[in-house]
Design a protein around this motif. Structure first.
Motif, short mmCIF file in Angstrom:
data_model
loop_
_atom_site.label_atom_id
_atom_site.label_comp_id
_atom_site.label_asym_id
_atom_site.label_seq_id
_atom_site.Cartn_x
_atom_site.Cartn_y
_atom_site.Cartn_z
N CYS A 58 24.97 56.63 9.71
CA CYS A 58 25.02 58.02 8.95
C CYS A 58 25.77 57.99 7.99
N TYR A 59 25.28 58.33 6.62
CA TYR A 59 26.00 57.93 5.15
C TYR A 59 26.22 59.39 4.66
N ASN A 60 27.02 59.72 3.91
CA ASN A 60 27.39 60.71 2.85
C ASN A 60 27.59 59.92 1.60
N SER A 71 22.54 60.91 4.59
CA SER A 71 21.17 60.36 5.33
C SER A 71 21.68 59.81 6.80
N ALA A 72 20.66 59.63 7.83
CA ALA A 72 20.85 58.92 8.88
C ALA A 72 19.69 58.03 9.18
N PHE A 73 19.96 56.86 9.89
CA PHE A 73 18.91 56.24 10.34
C PHE A 73 18.81 56.31 11.95
N LEU A 74 17.51 56.71 12.23
CA LEU A 74 17.43 57.13 13.74
C LEU A 74 16.09 56.78 14.48
N GLU A 75 16.52 56.37 15.71
CA GLU A 75 15.23 56.03 16.44
C GLU A 75 15.08 56.99 17.69
N VAL A 76 13.74 57.66 17.93
CA VAL A 76 13.76 58.61 18.62
C VAL A 76 12.46 58.16 19.57
N ASP A 77 12.73 58.21 20.85
CA ASP A 77 11.83 57.84 21.93
C ASP A 77 11.44 59.40 22.78
N TRP A 92 14.70 56.76 8.34
CA TRP A 92 15.56 57.79 7.81
C TRP A 92 15.31 59.16 7.82
N MET A 93 16.47 59.91 8.02
CA MET A 93 16.27 61.35 7.75
C MET A 93 17.16 61.79 6.81
#
Length: 127
Positions: A58-60, A71-77, A92-93
């Motif tokens: 998660c970055y600012n 932005s955030a890198f996310l994994e969703v199951d 990325w979101m």
């Protein structure tokens, strides 16, 4: 040589992103219409409805940057009733553009709100 020096100084300068240990998301349950806001530590997996969400970064960035600032890198199951999981999103979101890379699900919408340095939620190691 002079042309290369002038070119190097004329390119826009971007500040390095700042890594944060906590990502804040909002989730919509489309059946009930309820929106839930929740904090998640990086590399922690949380359950939102039938979705298992794991933020990996998660970055600012500075507000003066013209690129996506949060932005955030996310994994969703998605969990099924038999306990198995299927990956439905990896990527990325962006808080500034929630529809750009969204979790595509029939029942749930999830989007990034912000990246933070702290939260009231205890870290996974102390639970």
């Amino acid at each position: 040589m002079l042309a290369a020096t002038v070119f190097a100084f004329s390119a826009p300068a971007y500040a390095q992103p700042i890594a944060n240990p906590v990502a804040t998301f909002a989730g919509l349950d489309k059946i009930t219409g309820r929106i839930t806001r929740f904090d998640v530590f990086i590399d922690e997996t949380v359950l939102f409805g039938a979705l298992e969400m794991t933020p990996r970064a998660c970055y600012n960035r500075s507000s003066s940057d013209t690129v996506q600032r949060t932005s955030a890198f996310l994994e969703v199951d998605q969990r099924s009733l038999d306990g198995s999981a299927e990956r439905i999103f990896t990527g990325w979101m962006f808080a500034d553009s929630p529809a750009l890379n969204a979790v595509d699900h029939a029942v749930y919408d999830v989007w990034l709100i912000e990246c933070k340095t702290s939260t009231d939620v205890p870290p996974p190691s102390s639970r």
